[in-house]
Scaffold this motif. Structure first.
Motif, PDB file in Angstrom:
ATOM      1  N   LEU A 129       0.686  -1.267  -0.095  1.00 11.81           N
ATOM      2  CA  LEU A 129       0.085  -0.107  -0.105  1.00 11.81           C
ATOM      3  C   LEU A 129       0.855   1.323  -0.197  1.00 11.81           C
ATOM      4  CD1 LEU A 129      -2.703  -1.098   2.450  1.00 11.81           C
ATOM      5  CD2 LEU A 129      -2.716  -1.381   0.164  1.00 11.81           C
ATOM      6  N   GLU A 130       1.980   1.114   0.558  1.00  9.62           N
ATOM      7  CA  GLU A 130       2.884   2.361   0.679  1.00  9.62           C
ATOM      8  C   GLU A 130       3.575   2.533  -0.712  1.00  9.62           C
ATOM      9  OE1 GLU A 130       5.618   1.394   3.588  1.00  9.62           O
ATOM     10  OE2 GLU A 130       4.401   1.664   5.619  1.00  9.62           O
ATOM     11  N   GLU A 131       3.879   1.373  -1.542  1.00  5.21           N
ATOM     12  CA  GLU A 131       4.458   1.649  -2.714  1.00  5.21           C
ATOM     13  C   GLU A 131       3.330   2.152  -3.720  1.00  5.21           C
ATOM     14  OE1 GLU A 131       7.630   1.880  -5.162  1.00  5.21           O
ATOM     15  OE2 GLU A 131       7.811   1.601  -3.032  1.00  5.21           O
ATOM     16  N   LEU A 132       2.375   1.532  -3.368  1.00  9.13           N
ATOM     17  CA  LEU A 132       1.195   2.022  -4.501  1.00  9.13           C
ATOM     18  C   LEU A 132       0.846   3.648  -4.393  1.00  9.13           C
ATOM     19  CD1 LEU A 132      -1.993  -0.255  -3.912  1.00  9.13           C
ATOM     20  CD2 LEU A 132      -0.841   0.331  -6.114  1.00  9.13           C
ATOM     21  N   ALA A 133       1.002   4.265  -3.282  1.00 12.15           N
ATOM     22  CA  ALA A 133       1.047   5.576  -3.144  1.00 12.15           C
ATOM     23  C   ALA A 133       1.957   6.264  -3.828  1.00 12.15           C
ATOM     24  CB  ALA A 133       0.841   5.975  -1.553  1.00 12.15           C
ATOM     25  N   LEU A 134       3.339   5.829  -3.762  1.00 12.43           N
ATOM     26  CA  LEU A 134       4.443   6.288  -4.414  1.00 12.43           C
ATOM     27  C   LEU A 134       4.283   6.334  -5.849  1.00 12.43           C
ATOM     28  CD1 LEU A 134       7.193   4.946  -2.179  1.00 12.43           C
ATOM     29  CD2 LEU A 134       6.351   7.597  -2.138  1.00 12.43           C
ATOM     30  N   VAL A 135       3.943   5.089  -6.212  1.00 12.38           N
ATOM     31  CA  VAL A 135       3.851   4.849  -7.820  1.00 12.38           C
ATOM     32  C   VAL A 135       2.817   5.678  -8.443  1.00 12.38           C
ATOM     33  CG1 VAL A 135       3.229   3.187  -9.652  1.00 12.38           C
ATOM     34  CG2 VAL A 135       4.908   2.796  -7.790  1.00 12.38           C
ATOM     35  N   ARG A 136       1.657   6.156  -7.630  1.00 10.44           N
ATOM     36  CA  ARG A 136       0.583   6.683  -8.231  1.00 10.44           C
ATOM     37  C   ARG A 136       0.869   8.325  -8.234  1.00 10.44           C
ATOM     38  NH1 ARG A 136      -4.160   3.919  -9.186  1.00 10.44           N
ATOM     39  NH2 ARG A 136      -5.242   5.910  -9.400  1.00 10.44           N
ATOM     40  N   GLU A 137       1.869   8.702  -7.721  1.00  9.40           N
ATOM     41  CA  GLU A 137       2.074  10.069  -7.938  1.00  9.40           C
ATOM     42  C   GLU A 137       2.689  10.442  -9.210  1.00  9.40           C
ATOM     43  OE1 GLU A 137       5.288  10.919  -4.922  1.00  9.40           O
ATOM     44  OE2 GLU A 137       3.970  11.055  -3.364  1.00  9.40           O
ATOM     45  N   ASN A 138       3.143   9.399  -9.976  1.00 13.21           N
ATOM     46  CA  ASN A 138       3.477   9.576 -11.458  1.00 13.21           C
ATOM     47  C   ASN A 138       2.388   9.316 -12.328  1.00 13.21           C
ATOM     48  OD1 ASN A 138       4.580   9.175 -13.916  1.00 13.21           O
ATOM     49  ND2 ASN A 138       6.321   7.999 -13.386  1.00 13.21           N
ATOM     50  N   PHE A 139       1.860  10.463 -12.866  1.00 12.23           N
ATOM     51  CA  PHE A 139       0.572  10.464 -13.608  1.00 12.23           C
ATOM     52  C   PHE A 139       0.874   9.728 -15.130  1.00 12.23           C
ATOM     53  CE2 PHE A 139      -0.458  13.630 -10.414  1.00 12.23           C
ATOM     54  CZ  PHE A 139      -1.484  13.067  -9.940  1.00 12.23           C
ATOM     55  N   HIS A 140       1.935   9.451 -15.558  1.00 12.50           N
ATOM     56  CA  HIS A 140       2.069   9.204 -16.814  1.00 12.50           C
ATOM     57  C   HIS A 140       1.704   7.671 -16.830  1.00 12.50           C
ATOM     58  CE1 HIS A 140       5.138  12.150 -16.505  1.00 12.50           C
ATOM     59  NE2 HIS A 140       5.077  12.313 -17.929  1.00 12.50           N
ATOM     60  N   TRP A 141       0.637   7.418 -17.959  1.00 10.48           N
ATOM     61  CA  TRP A 141      -0.118   6.507 -18.007  1.00 10.48           C
ATOM     62  C   TRP A 141       0.388   4.920 -18.594  1.00 10.48           C
ATOM     63  CZ3 TRP A 141      -3.286   3.004 -21.123  1.00 10.48           C
ATOM     64  CH2 TRP A 141      -4.310   2.529 -20.339  1.00 10.48           C
ATOM     65  N   VAL A 142       0.520   4.102 -17.787  1.00  9.93           N
ATOM     66  CA  VAL A 142       0.815   2.672 -18.051  1.00  9.93           C
ATOM     67  C   VAL A 142      -0.013   1.567 -17.389  1.00  9.93           C
ATOM     68  CG1 VAL A 142       2.860   0.961 -17.864  1.00  9.93           C
ATOM     69  CG2 VAL A 142       3.343   3.379 -18.076  1.00  9.93           C
ATOM     70  N   ALA A 143      -0.908   1.266 -18.360  1.00 11.93           N
ATOM     71  CA  ALA A 143      -1.835  -0.034 -17.833  1.00 11.93           C
ATOM     72  C   ALA A 143      -2.780   0.617 -17.010  1.00 11.93           C
ATOM     73  CB  ALA A 143      -0.962  -0.817 -17.412  1.00 11.93           C
ATOM     74  N   GLY A 144      -3.297   1.843 -16.793  1.00  9.72           N
ATOM     75  CA  GLY A 144      -4.345   2.355 -15.764  1.00  9.72           C
ATOM     76  C   GLY A 144      -4.209   1.738 -14.435  1.00  9.72           C
ATOM     77  N   ASP A 145      -5.325   1.383 -14.079  1.00  9.25           N
ATOM     78  CA  ASP A 145      -5.224   0.768 -12.637  1.00  9.25           C
ATOM     79  C   ASP A 145      -5.064  -0.934 -12.564  1.00  9.25           C
ATOM     80  OD1 ASP A 145      -5.614   3.074 -11.442  1.00  9.25           O
ATOM     81  OD2 ASP A 145      -7.788   3.054 -11.420  1.00  9.25           O
ATOM     82  N   THR A 146      -4.565  -1.516 -13.698  1.00  9.66           N
ATOM     83  CA  THR A 146      -4.461  -2.743 -13.793  1.00  9.66           C
ATOM     84  C   THR A 146      -3.553  -3.305 -12.510  1.00  9.66           C
ATOM     85  OG1 THR A 146      -4.442  -3.083 -16.309  1.00  9.66           O
ATOM     86  CG2 THR A 146      -3.324  -4.755 -15.052  1.00  9.66           C
ATOM     87  N   PHE A 147      -2.486  -2.694 -12.301  1.00 10.42           N
ATOM     88  CA  PHE A 147      -1.505  -3.145 -11.343  1.00 10.42           C
ATOM     89  C   PHE A 147      -2.070  -2.552  -9.709  1.00 10.42           C
ATOM     90  CE2 PHE A 147       0.828  -3.693 -14.954  1.00 10.42           C
ATOM     91  CZ  PHE A 147       1.055  -4.917 -15.176  1.00 10.42           C
TER      92      PHE A 147
END
Length: 459
Positions: free
Chosen positions: A421-439
């Motif tokens: 969950l911590e990593e999810l928050a960090l990755v979602r800060e990058n708005f460049h689109w790769v596979a949407g919400d797949t992962f």
């Protein structure tokens, strides 16, 4: 039959290309068969917002050098003129445009374009209202005035304020009736960024303009609200009958020139043989031609598959990447995704029958890590730099998926779930689109499944 003019346009919103990037683009164009370069970046203030300001001597020298390079490469350099809030009844405004045109000519430039797109569709000066019957006739007058200063050896293009749609409007009919036949009019098709274009889409505007329009195809441009999509994809949905019905074809590139060249290679392939054009094969070839090794080409194609959102892809297919069978097989091996995690990703393709197996998805996650590492070290420094935000997003999703699998493999470790969950928050800060919400969805399902395992094992 190839269109006479096969061009690339630098006209996006955002940081204009550097001069060395423009020279590299000219070399690329000569390599793949483009023969015209239209200079019109929206964020060059002297081109558009502050068009009455003069270019410096340094800038004119740079323009002259670029035009000379283009001429040696067999590429026509077309200098764009624009004028926000132009006053048609003010002779000083016309004089400014004429002076800029003549300054360009003194630096070896012979072809021009008057670009009046993305401006108000009405007069902004009350005196113009009384002097001209409508905006179309005022713009035609301006274009005709400037055309008189262009040598016969040069070309002159005009981008109207109404530059897409059905083509059947009073504005376009008035332009066609009053604008000199030598002026080539640019047209983007049914939409600003047209998902598909055919000869039928040009019939109405051809009739109205009394000439075949030159296509301004807004692909692979990715400015404004498209800036987080790399448009790392082949040209699609351009019919073979389109080119004979047009008066030239110009592809609008994006702010990332090296990344744009992948898509532009496929456009060049379409222009060479529209009747035999294969988008998939052309993009594979473009990836190979743009990279140094098969491993690099595979990494680029992997990223392109996941970052497929663009105007050429139907909105309901943006998430139709190739990883779903592995994801579905993974959950099938576990008896299905946990219902407590909520619904699957909206917009994903319908599930197909798969053989229950966790191994393909686990291998896919390892592949994601390897592809991200390859992209982070591409041999082509310009392409590596252009793709860096999407490479970082891909690497982030690989970490999220890896941590999620780790949480499943160690269900009694609550800290493993927290890492996800911590990593999810960090990755979602990058708005460049790769596979949407797949992962994101996959990882949260893993957390739910790990919690269920931990609770089920408690005495």
């Amino acid at each position: 039959m190839l269109p006479e003019r096969r061009g690339v346009i630098e006209a996006f919103y955002g940081r204009p290309w550097a001069w060395n990037e423009r020279h590299s683009m000219v070399d690329f164009m000569a390599e793949v068969g483009f023969n015209a370069y239209l200079y019109a970046p929206k964020n060059d203030p002297v081109h558009r917002n502050r068009w009455q300001d003069p270019y410096t001597t340094v800038e004119w020298t740079r323009f002259g050098q670029l035009a000379a390079h283009a001429r040696r490469a067999g590429v026509e350099f077309i200098f764009g003129l624009s004028a926000l809030a132009f006053r048609y009844t003010d002779p000083t405004h016309l004089a400014v445009l004429r002076a800029k045109l003549r300054a360009a000519q003194s630096n070896g430039i012979r072809s021009f374009a008057l670009l009046l797109d993305d401006i108000p569709s009405r007069f902004e000066n009350s005196e113009d209202v009384t002097a001209f019957p409508d905006l179309a006739r005022a713009q035609a007058w301006l274009a005709n005035e400037l055309l008189a200063d262009v040598d016969e050896a040069g070309e002159f293009y005009f981008c109207p304020t109404e530059y897409h749609g059905s083509g059947n409007s009073a504005y376009l009919w008035a332009l066609g009736a009053t604008m000199e036949a030598r002026v080539r009019i640019l047209w983007t098709g049914p939409d600003v960024c047209s998902p598909a274009i055919s000869a039928a889409d040009l019939r109405g505007v051809t009739d109205a303009l009394r000439r075949t329009p030159a296509l301004w195809d807004n692909f692979p441009v990715n400015d404004l609200d498209m800036q987080h999509d790399p448009h790392l994809a082949p040209l699609t949905h351009r019919s073979p009958d389109l080119l004979p019905a047009s008066g030239g074809y110009f592809a609008a590139a994006g702010a990332l020139p090296a990344a744009s060249r992948l898509a532009l290679r496929t456009t060049a392939a379409y222009l060479r043989r529209p009747d035999r054009y294969d988008p998939v094969a052309s993009f594979q070839e473009a990836a190979r031609a743009s990279t140094a090794t098969a491993q690099e080409a595979a990494a680029v194609m992997f990223l392109a598959d996941l970052a497929r959102r663009s105007p050429l892809v139907p909105r309901d297919q943006a998430l139709h990447h190739s990883l779903w069978p592995a994801i579905d097989a993974f959950w099938a091996a576990r008896g299905g995704a946990p219902a407590s995690a909520g619904p699957d990703v909206p917009g994903r393709p319908p599930p197909r029958p798969v053989e229950a197996d966790e191994a393909p998805l686990r291998q896919t996650v390892r592949d994601m890590e390897l592809h991200a590492e390859t992209l982070a070290h591409l041999s082509d420094a310009a392409l590596r730099r252009d793709l860096a935000p999407w490479t970082a997003k891909l690497a982030g999703w690989a970490r999220v998926a890896k941590y999620a699998l780790g949480a499943l493999d160690h269900p009694h470790d609550p800290r493993a779930r927290e890492y996800v969950l911590e990593e999810l928050a960090l990755v979602r800060e990058n708005f460049h689109w790769v596979a949407g919400d797949t992962f994101d969805t996959f990882a949260r399902r893993c957390v739910w499944a790990a919690e269920a395992q931990a609770e089920g094992a408690q005495p």
